[in-house]
Design a protein around this motif. Sequence first.
Motif, mmCIF file in Angstrom:
data_model
loop_
_atom_site.group_PDB
_atom_site.id
_atom_site.type_symbol
_atom_site.label_atom_id
_atom_site.label_comp_id
_atom_site.label_asym_id
_atom_site.label_seq_id
_atom_site.Cartn_x
_atom_site.Cartn_y
_atom_site.Cartn_z
ATOM 1 N N ASN A 38 0.815 -1.218 0.000
ATOM 2 C CA ASN A 38 0.000 0.000 0.000
ATOM 3 C C ASN A 38 0.849 1.269 0.000
ATOM 4 O OD1 ASN A 38 -2.652 -1.291 0.063
ATOM 5 N ND2 ASN A 38 -1.954 -2.027 2.056
ATOM 6 N N THR A 56 -5.738 2.706 5.791
ATOM 7 C CA THR A 56 -6.402 1.406 5.885
ATOM 8 C C THR A 56 -7.843 1.440 5.408
ATOM 9 O OG1 THR A 56 -6.923 1.870 8.196
ATOM 10 C CG2 THR A 56 -4.949 0.580 7.742
ATOM 11 N N LYS A 57 -8.514 2.564 5.520
ATOM 12 C CA LYS A 57 -9.910 2.611 5.085
ATOM 13 C C LYS A 57 -10.038 2.486 3.564
ATOM 14 C CE LYS A 57 -10.339 7.641 4.811
ATOM 15 N NZ LYS A 57 -11.110 8.772 5.282
ATOM 16 N N ARG A 59 -7.759 0.673 1.659
ATOM 17 C CA ARG A 59 -7.147 -0.572 1.216
ATOM 18 C C ARG A 59 -8.198 -1.606 0.855
ATOM 19 N NH1 ARG A 59 -2.391 -0.919 5.789
ATOM 20 N NH2 ARG A 59 -1.464 1.087 5.225
#
Length: 154
Positions: A38, A56-57, A59
């Motif tokens: 990422n 992370t939101k 991904r």
Amino acid sequence: MSRKTKRKHVFKEVLEDDMSLPADHQTIVRILSTKGNNLHEVLAPDQSTFLVSMPTKFRKNVWVKRGNYVLVEPIEEGDKVKAEIVRILTNEHIKYFKEDNVWPAEFDEKKKSCDGADDDLLVNTNRLHLIASSEESGSDSDESEDYSDDDVKK
């Protein structure tokens, strides 16, 4: 929260046209390549390149590719990773930023004229290109062979 519900909220946030202008500490950058885990290599308006991380939101819910523009916010934690993606910019965002004179002049894409545009075309390396001169094109009929039905069946 289930994966489907999370994806629905993330898409709503990304696709919802939040047309707020970038804050002073935020920067518009262009994605150059993906580096895995990422991480993305980006080009800033001052022509410097650095790594940014995907939060992370986003991904496994939203993908970016080379040439896309994103809004990033600097982070202090890492040496190599300098910023984190805040927003993925759509064509509507870009148009709005250009109207408000927020868009960096370095990212303005100049449209090329049709004169001499053939020189800028990329060569398809998946095809074999034979360049034949006018002298060779006349000898093609001499080199052709006739195959009989018996030769084709073998």
